[in-house]
Scaffold this motif. Structure first.
Motif, PDB file in Angstrom:
ATOM      1  N   GLU A  72      44.397  49.543  34.765  1.00  0.00           N
ATOM      2  CA  GLU A  72      45.299  49.866  33.660  1.00  0.00           C
ATOM      3  C   GLU A  72      45.744  48.590  32.950  1.00  0.00           C
ATOM      4  O   GLU A  72      45.833  48.552  31.717  1.00  0.00           O
ATOM      5  CB  GLU A  72      46.520  50.633  34.173  1.00  0.00           C
ATOM      6  N   PHE A  73      46.020  47.532  33.715  1.00  0.00           N
ATOM      7  CA  PHE A  73      46.377  46.249  33.114  1.00  0.00           C
ATOM      8  C   PHE A  73      45.240  45.749  32.224  1.00  0.00           C
ATOM      9  O   PHE A  73      45.477  45.297  31.095  1.00  0.00           O
ATOM     10  CB  PHE A  73      46.679  45.224  34.203  1.00  0.00           C
ATOM     11  N   ALA A  74      44.011  45.812  32.729  1.00  0.00           N
ATOM     12  CA  ALA A  74      42.866  45.341  31.950  1.00  0.00           C
ATOM     13  C   ALA A  74      42.662  46.183  30.696  1.00  0.00           C
ATOM     14  O   ALA A  74      42.283  45.667  29.642  1.00  0.00           O
ATOM     15  CB  ALA A  74      41.608  45.365  32.816  1.00  0.00           C
ATOM     16  N   LYS A  75      42.919  47.470  30.805  1.00  0.00           N
ATOM     17  CA  LYS A  75      42.808  48.346  29.632  1.00  0.00           C
ATOM     18  C   LYS A  75      43.827  47.960  28.572  1.00  0.00           C
ATOM     19  O   LYS A  75      43.500  47.841  27.380  1.00  0.00           O
ATOM     20  CB  LYS A  75      43.016  49.799  30.055  1.00  0.00           C
ATOM     21  N   GLN A  76      45.073  47.764  28.981  1.00  0.00           N
ATOM     22  CA  GLN A  76      46.141  47.439  28.039  1.00  0.00           C
ATOM     23  C   GLN A  76      46.005  46.024  27.479  1.00  0.00           C
ATOM     24  O   GLN A  76      46.329  45.773  26.313  1.00  0.00           O
ATOM     25  CB  GLN A  76      47.508  47.600  28.726  1.00  0.00           C
ATOM     26  N   THR A  77      45.525  45.089  28.288  1.00  0.00           N
ATOM     27  CA  THR A  77      45.494  43.675  27.899  1.00  0.00           C
ATOM     28  C   THR A  77      44.210  43.280  27.188  1.00  0.00           C
ATOM     29  O   THR A  77      44.246  42.529  26.199  1.00  0.00           O
ATOM     30  CB  THR A  77      45.689  42.782  29.146  1.00  0.00           C
ATOM     31  N   TYR A  78      43.074  43.781  27.681  1.00  0.00           N
ATOM     32  CA  TYR A  78      41.778  43.342  27.149  1.00  0.00           C
ATOM     33  C   TYR A  78      40.971  44.480  26.526  1.00  0.00           C
ATOM     34  O   TYR A  78      39.849  44.254  26.077  1.00  0.00           O
ATOM     35  CB  TYR A  78      40.952  42.666  28.252  1.00  0.00           C
ATOM     36  N   GLY A  79      41.537  45.683  26.495  1.00  0.00           N
ATOM     37  CA  GLY A  79      40.874  46.798  25.844  1.00  0.00           C
ATOM     38  C   GLY A  79      39.619  47.278  26.546  1.00  0.00           C
ATOM     39  O   GLY A  79      38.691  47.789  25.901  1.00  0.00           O
ATOM     40  N   VAL A  80      39.561  47.126  27.874  1.00  0.00           N
ATOM     41  CA  VAL A  80      38.374  47.565  28.606  1.00  0.00           C
ATOM     42  C   VAL A  80      38.356  49.088  28.725  1.00  0.00           C
ATOM     43  O   VAL A  80      39.383  49.765  28.592  1.00  0.00           O
ATOM     44  CB  VAL A  80      38.307  46.941  30.018  1.00  0.00           C
ATOM     45  N   ILE A  81      37.172  49.611  28.994  1.00  0.00           N
ATOM     46  CA  ILE A  81      37.019  51.013  29.378  1.00  0.00           C
ATOM     47  C   ILE A  81      37.023  51.040  30.901  1.00  0.00           C
ATOM     48  O   ILE A  81      36.068  50.572  31.541  1.00  0.00           O
ATOM     49  CB  ILE A  81      35.708  51.600  28.830  1.00  0.00           C
ATOM     50  N   PRO A  82      38.089  51.547  31.526  1.00  0.00           N
ATOM     51  CA  PRO A  82      38.190  51.474  32.987  1.00  0.00           C
ATOM     52  C   PRO A  82      37.313  52.526  33.666  1.00  0.00           C
ATOM     53  O   PRO A  82      37.207  53.657  33.199  1.00  0.00           O
ATOM     54  CB  PRO A  82      39.670  51.734  33.254  1.00  0.00           C
ATOM     55  N   ILE A  83      36.687  52.134  34.755  1.00  0.00           N
ATOM     56  CA  ILE A  83      35.898  53.050  35.576  1.00  0.00           C
ATOM     57  C   ILE A  83      36.365  52.900  37.016  1.00  0.00           C
ATOM     58  O   ILE A  83      36.153  51.857  37.650  1.00  0.00           O
ATOM     59  CB  ILE A  83      34.391  52.753  35.482  1.00  0.00           C
TER      60      ILE A  83
END
Length: 387
Positions: free
Chosen positions: A225-236
């Motif tokens: 979730e941090f990576a999604k919010q910070t770097y716009g990743v698509i989390p899997i």
């Protein structure tokens, strides 16, 4: 002084040890002002790295203020603020002259980790990372000896705080090299396996280099979730999606991404068979993350591996890699090569690696810090400690 010392698997102790002393003319002694726990420190903590000895001082991400200098130190003086690369390089040998600092031939008195070594020389010495890599004391301590100071520490301007620059010691240049090795450019698609500190820095650097789509694979909900919010990743989350590579294929027109980055390494969560094989030391590493990378990368793409591997790998599908025409880029980070540019990017506000810090603790709490980080408790992403 006080330092964190190794006494066996999951037995590290904060205790009094001898102060470091100058040993060679290019040495400096620094008073540590900040240090961190790295994901690769957990390999040591779990007893997975051979040739660790009782009393060895851990830690390879650290910075501080110069206290003493040897008579051969040219560019640093008492009172200078420096970040120390985790790779110890001479700056003058065959490999250093080619900016391959992690391959330095002059700084490792140990054997190195290559199994089929023959007469090959080992790569560079590393701070706090076993006698395979020279047995150098690390920086999870109040003071540290830094050898080869003419080719290592980088001077830090006063207007930058420790948090902003500490990760120049390892994870930021490691993530940067991983992204460069992945040949990321504007519009690239990339999948990063592992949402630990190196995975997060890889995402930061992939965005910096122009990646358009970033998938990130892990089972830690908070980090994803941090990576999604910070770097716009698509989390899997591989706890929910059993086959991340197939999910990536389905979302890239069944071609795969331009590049994958394996930021997990040899302790990837593999099959029951792999767990048994690695426990019995029949195999050295789980191949799960690499198999997923091979499957998720498009034909003609790149698999970049900053994650640490050692020994044999179970189920390495070399035939699949051949059929897809994949390129593999990997190895220890040539930290010194990237420091000037990365320091400029931080100073100019283009990179903010410090945002991943989740825990700031006193150095005396470092044993607790290891426990929290190893168990991924309290939404822990990165622990920074101050003596």
């Amino acid at each position: 002084m006080k330092a964190l010392t190794y006494h066996g698997s999951k037995d590290v102790r904060y205790e009094t040890v001898a102060d470091p002393q100058l040993q060679d003319e290019e040495d400096i002694i620094i008073k540590v002002t900040a240090t961190a726990i790295c994901g690769s420190d957990l390999h040591i903590y779990r007893g997975k790295i051979p040739e660790m000895e009782t009393g060895d001082i851990l830690g390879h991400e650290f910075m501080g203020v110069v206290e003493e200098t040897g008579r051969g130190v040219k560019h640093l003086k008492k009172g200078d603020r420096v970040v120390v690369p985790f790779v110890i390089a001479c700056g003058e040998c065959f490999f250093c002259n080619r900016s391959l600092f992690a391959a330095c031939e002059e700084t490792n008195s140990g054997r190195g980790a290559i199994i089929n070594k023959k007469s090959a020389r080992p790569g560079a010495g590393l701070f706090g990372y076993s006698h395979l890599y020279g047995g150098y004391s690390g920086g999870q301590a109040e003071y540290a000896r830094v050898p080869r100071a003419n080719a290592g520490p980088i001077l830090i301007p006063d207007f930058l705080g420790d948090d902003q620059v500490l990760f120049l010691s390892d994870i930021l240049p490691t993530g940067y090299q991983a992204a460069l090795n992945a040949r990321i450019s504007k519009g690239s698609t990339v999948a990063i396996f592992g949402a630990g500190p190196v995975g997060l820095m890889s995402a930061l650097c992939a965005r910096f280099l122009g990646a358009e789509t970033i998938f990130m694979v892990d089972d830690n909900v908070d980090r994803l979730e941090f990576a999604k919010q910070t770097y716009g990743v698509i989390p899997i989350n591989f706890s929910d999606i059993d086959d991340p590579a197939e999910f990536i294929l389905e979302n890239t027109h069944h071609r795969g991404v331009d590049a994958t980055i394996d930021a997990v390494g040899f302790e990837a969560k593999g099959s029951a068979v792999e767990t048994v094989l690695t426990t019995l030391k029949i195999e050295g590493s789980s191949g799960k993350a690499l198999r997923q990378c091979i499957a998720a990368t498009r034909r003609g793409g790149v698999v970049s591996v900053p994650g640490v591997y050692a020994g044999f790998i179970h189920g390495f599908l070399f035939g699949d890699a051949f059929d897809k025409g994949l390129c593999f880029e990997m190895g220890q980070t040539h930290v010194q090569k990237y420091l000037p540019d990365l320091l400029d990017h931080i100073a100019n506000g283009l990179m903010k690696p410090e945002v991943i810090i989740s825990h700031r603790m006193d150095l005396s709490e470092i044993v607790k810090g290891y426990e929290i980080f190893e168990k991924q408790e309290e939404s822990c992403r990165k622990v920074v400690l101050t003596p």
